[in-house]
Design an enzyme around this catalytic site. Structure first.
Site, PDB file in Angstrom:
ATOM      1  N   ALA A  31      62.036  30.019  20.200  1.00  0.00           N
ATOM      2  CA  ALA A  31      63.132  29.837  19.245  1.00  0.00           C
ATOM      3  C   ALA A  31      64.496  29.670  19.905  1.00  0.00           C
ATOM      4  O   ALA A  31      65.494  29.523  19.214  1.00  0.00           O
ATOM      5  CB  ALA A  31      63.165  31.031  18.292  1.00  0.00           C
TER       6      ALA A  31
ATOM      7  N   ASN B  95      61.117  38.374  20.691  1.00  0.00           N
ATOM      8  CA  ASN B  95      60.524  37.634  21.808  1.00  0.00           C
ATOM      9  C   ASN B  95      61.607  36.869  22.561  1.00  0.00           C
ATOM     10  O   ASN B  95      61.551  36.728  23.783  1.00  0.00           O
ATOM     11  CB  ASN B  95      59.467  36.657  21.279  1.00  0.00           C
ATOM     12  CG  ASN B  95      58.249  37.380  20.758  1.00  0.00           C
ATOM     13  OD1 ASN B  95      57.391  37.784  21.529  1.00  0.00           O
ATOM     14  ND2 ASN B  95      58.185  37.597  19.462  1.00  0.00           N
TER      15      ASN B  95
ATOM     16  N   HIS C  48      70.575  32.792  16.923  1.00  0.00           N
ATOM     17  CA  HIS C  48      70.414  33.334  18.277  1.00  0.00           C
ATOM     18  C   HIS C  48      71.607  32.905  19.118  1.00  0.00           C
ATOM     19  O   HIS C  48      71.944  31.718  19.149  1.00  0.00           O
ATOM     20  CB  HIS C  48      69.140  32.790  18.926  1.00  0.00           C
ATOM     21  CG  HIS C  48      67.903  33.097  18.144  1.00  0.00           C
ATOM     22  ND1 HIS C  48      67.345  34.353  18.101  1.00  0.00           N
ATOM     23  CD2 HIS C  48      67.131  32.326  17.363  1.00  0.00           C
ATOM     24  CE1 HIS C  48      66.273  34.331  17.333  1.00  0.00           C
ATOM     25  NE2 HIS C  48      66.113  33.115  16.866  1.00  0.00           N
TER      26      HIS C  48
HETATM   27  N1  NDP Z   1      58.724  32.999  21.752  1.00  0.00           N
HETATM   28  C1  NDP Z   1      59.377  32.954  20.595  1.00  0.00           C
HETATM   29  O1  NDP Z   1      60.519  32.459  20.500  1.00  0.00           O
HETATM   30  C2  NDP Z   1      58.741  33.498  19.377  1.00  0.00           C
HETATM   31  C3  NDP Z   1      57.518  34.137  19.437  1.00  0.00           C
HETATM   32  N2  NDP Z   1      56.930  34.606  18.308  1.00  0.00           N
HETATM   33  C4  NDP Z   1      55.671  35.345  18.445  1.00  0.00           C
HETATM   34  O2  NDP Z   1      54.573  34.490  18.228  1.00  0.00           O
HETATM   35  C5  NDP Z   1      53.482  35.256  17.706  1.00  0.00           C
HETATM   36  C6  NDP Z   1      52.914  34.592  16.440  1.00  0.00           C
HETATM   37  O3  NDP Z   1      53.937  34.473  15.472  1.00  0.00           O
HETATM   38  P1  NDP Z   1      53.603  34.093  13.964  1.00  0.00           P
HETATM   39  O4  NDP Z   1      52.585  33.027  13.918  1.00  0.00           O
HETATM   40  O5  NDP Z   1      54.892  33.898  13.272  1.00  0.00           O
HETATM   41  O6  NDP Z   1      52.949  35.454  13.456  1.00  0.00           O
HETATM   42  P2  NDP Z   1      51.883  35.678  12.278  1.00  0.00           P
HETATM   43  O7  NDP Z   1      51.861  37.154  12.031  1.00  0.00           O
HETATM   44  O8  NDP Z   1      52.160  34.762  11.156  1.00  0.00           O
HETATM   45  O9  NDP Z   1      50.516  35.207  12.942  1.00  0.00           O
HETATM   46  C7  NDP Z   1      49.869  35.875  14.000  1.00  0.00           C
HETATM   47  C8  NDP Z   1      48.387  35.845  13.704  1.00  0.00           C
HETATM   48  O10 NDP Z   1      47.667  36.284  14.842  1.00  0.00           O
HETATM   49  C9  NDP Z   1      46.692  37.241  14.421  1.00  0.00           C
HETATM   50  N3  NDP Z   1      46.393  38.167  15.517  1.00  0.00           N
HETATM   51  C10 NDP Z   1      46.813  39.448  15.688  1.00  0.00           C
HETATM   52  N4  NDP Z   1      46.298  39.944  16.844  1.00  0.00           N
HETATM   53  C11 NDP Z   1      45.552  38.966  17.380  1.00  0.00           C
HETATM   54  C12 NDP Z   1      44.756  38.881  18.553  1.00  0.00           C
HETATM   55  N5  NDP Z   1      44.656  39.908  19.397  1.00  0.00           N
HETATM   56  N6  NDP Z   1      44.094  37.725  18.799  1.00  0.00           N
HETATM   57  C13 NDP Z   1      44.202  36.663  17.965  1.00  0.00           C
HETATM   58  N7  NDP Z   1      44.934  36.691  16.828  1.00  0.00           N
HETATM   59  C14 NDP Z   1      45.619  37.821  16.544  1.00  0.00           C
HETATM   60  C15 NDP Z   1      47.357  37.937  13.250  1.00  0.00           C
HETATM   61  O11 NDP Z   1      46.405  38.603  12.444  1.00  0.00           O
HETATM   62  P3  NDP Z   1      46.882  39.904  11.582  1.00  0.00           P
HETATM   63  O12 NDP Z   1      48.021  39.442  10.724  1.00  0.00           O
HETATM   64  O13 NDP Z   1      45.695  40.266  10.827  1.00  0.00           O
HETATM   65  O14 NDP Z   1      47.319  40.908  12.602  1.00  0.00           O
HETATM   66  C16 NDP Z   1      48.021  36.759  12.540  1.00  0.00           C
HETATM   67  O15 NDP Z   1      47.118  36.085  11.694  1.00  0.00           O
HETATM   68  C17 NDP Z   1      54.049  36.687  17.453  1.00  0.00           C
HETATM   69  O16 NDP Z   1      53.818  37.511  18.580  1.00  0.00           O
HETATM   70  C18 NDP Z   1      55.520  36.435  17.372  1.00  0.00           C
HETATM   71  O17 NDP Z   1      56.243  37.578  17.660  1.00  0.00           O
HETATM   72  C19 NDP Z   1      57.499  34.408  17.086  1.00  0.00           C
HETATM   73  C20 NDP Z   1      58.706  33.784  16.973  1.00  0.00           C
HETATM   74  C21 NDP Z   1      59.460  33.337  18.120  1.00  0.00           C
HETATM   75  O1  OAA Z   2      61.682  32.895  15.705  1.00  0.00           O
HETATM   76  C1  OAA Z   2      62.751  33.464  15.947  1.00  0.00           C
HETATM   77  O2  OAA Z   2      63.826  33.127  15.421  1.00  0.00           O
HETATM   78  C2  OAA Z   2      62.838  34.540  16.971  1.00  0.00           C
HETATM   79  C3  OAA Z   2      61.870  35.592  16.870  1.00  0.00           C
HETATM   80  O3  OAA Z   2      61.277  35.854  15.868  1.00  0.00           O
HETATM   81  C4  OAA Z   2      61.652  36.357  18.084  1.00  0.00           C
HETATM   82  O4  OAA Z   2      62.506  36.333  18.993  1.00  0.00           O
HETATM   83  O5  OAA Z   2      60.611  37.014  18.151  1.00  0.00           O
END
Ligand code: NDP
Ligand code: OAA
Length: 267
Positions: free
Chosen positions: A124, A190, A220
């Site tokens: 992001a 993140n 951000h």
């Molecule tokens: N780098 C960046 O800038 C950003 C990173 N992220 C990160 O990306 C990831 C995904 O985000 P997002 O799609 O919005 O989140 P969501 O909660 O919408 O989706 C994550 C999915 O992964 C499933 N899950 C949980 N644990 C596991 C596992 N061990 N193996 C496989 N699947 C799993 C969850 O299931 P359940 O809901 O049942 O737990 C859920 O369905 C998160 O960690 C988030 O923090 C997000 C935004 C910005």
């Molecule tokens: O998607 C975003 O804006 C940022 C976020 O959630 C994160 O840093 O985990």
């Protein structure tokens, strides 16, 4: 060359990513890896967007050239480390997981053992290239501020001692290091981890997280100073409707990383 990838996690990012790459001739979703309780929902997404993908609880040993993690912090130890050890390269979205002491070193060791590489996406945030380049000349200060609408902080420690729904003024919900922020806010900070890993490190990057009823975007801001000069960056990201904690740009960043593995020219 077709790149066969396994998607780890089929939530907001995973589903939006499958939608965007479904017509890419040189990318093939070979597997969707989810926890047991997520199999039904993932099968329905696969039926719509990736009919040839196997829906499984672990990364298949055969037929996968690359994994793309979008499952959350636990997915790194569960799926990314073993895949790297077997020589399968990985793209990681849950960068905040690297705030756990020792995990960056474990990822490096696994990738080295497997003769492969793990890529952390910018997600992001922008200007990660500039920050990482500036580090080479020496950085002095890096500050990151994350500002989101109050309800984007639901289900987090920000709820302790306050009603997010009734906030009328911007409220600082966290001030501290990037390591603490990423640990306490695994679904919201993140970016704090990404900025710190590219810059001054998890313990020397100053982070403020704000719940602000006056914004509708995920905002951000990064301010950095060093031998290179200085920069100030503000991103005003549209949240995903499927998960307001997450910005749409994160999906585009993951798709860009994936397409970069198949493209003959990369920018
Ligand atoms: N780098 C960046 O800038 C950003 C990173 N992220 C990160 O990306 C990831 C995904 O985000 P997002 O799609 O919005 O989140 P969501 O909660 O919408 O989706 C994550 C999915 O992964 C499933 N899950 C949980 N644990 C596991 C596992 N061990 N193996 C496989 N699947 C799993 C969850 O299931 P359940 O809901 O049942 O737990 C859920 O369905 C998160 O960690 C988030 O923090 C997000 C935004 C910005
Ligand atoms: O998607 C975003 O804006 C940022 C976020 O959630 C994160 O840093 O985990």
């Amino acid at each position: 060359m077709t790149v066969r990838f396994a998607l780890i996690g089929c939530g907001a990012i995973g589903t939006a990513l499958l939608e965007l790459v479904q017509a890419d001739a040189d990318l093939q979703a070979a597997a969707i890896v989810v926890p047991a309780h997520g199999m039904g929902q993932a099968r329905s997404v696969a039926g719509r967007l990736a009919p040839n993908a196997r829906v499984t609880q672990s990364v298949p040993f055969l037929g996968v050239d690359l994994i793309l993690e979008a499952g959350g912090h636990s997915a790194i130890e569960q799926h990314v480390l073993p895949a790297l050890q077997r020589g399968v390269p990985a793209i990681v979205a849950s960068v905040g997981a690297l705030s756990a002491h020792g995990l960056p070193e474990q990822l490096e060791a696994a990738a080295r053992d497997g003769g492969t590489q793990v890529q952390l996406i910018a997600g992001a945030i922008g200007a990660i290239d500039a920050l990482a380049a500036a580090r080479i000349g020496g950085l002095e200060t890096v500050r990151y501020t994350g500002r989101k609408p109050p309800l984007a902080w639901s289900g987090t420690p920000a709820e302790q001692g306050r009603e997010l729904e009734t906030l009328t003024a911007e409220t600082v919900i966290f001030e501290g290091s990037a390591r603490e922020a990423a640990h306490l806010y695994p679904k919201n900070a993140n970016v704090a981890a990404t900025v710190s890993l590219a810059g001054l490190g998890l313990d020397r990057t100053a982070v403020r997280l704000i719940a602000d009823p006056a914004v509708t975007e995920n905002v951000h801001q990064v301010e950095a100073t060093g031998a290179f000069g200085r920069f100030e960056l503000t991103m005003r990201n549209q949240p995903l409707s499927a998960n307001p904690k997450t910005s749409a740009l994160t999906v585009y960043s993951a798709v860009r990383a994936l397409r970069g593995r198949a493209a003959p020219l990369v920018i």
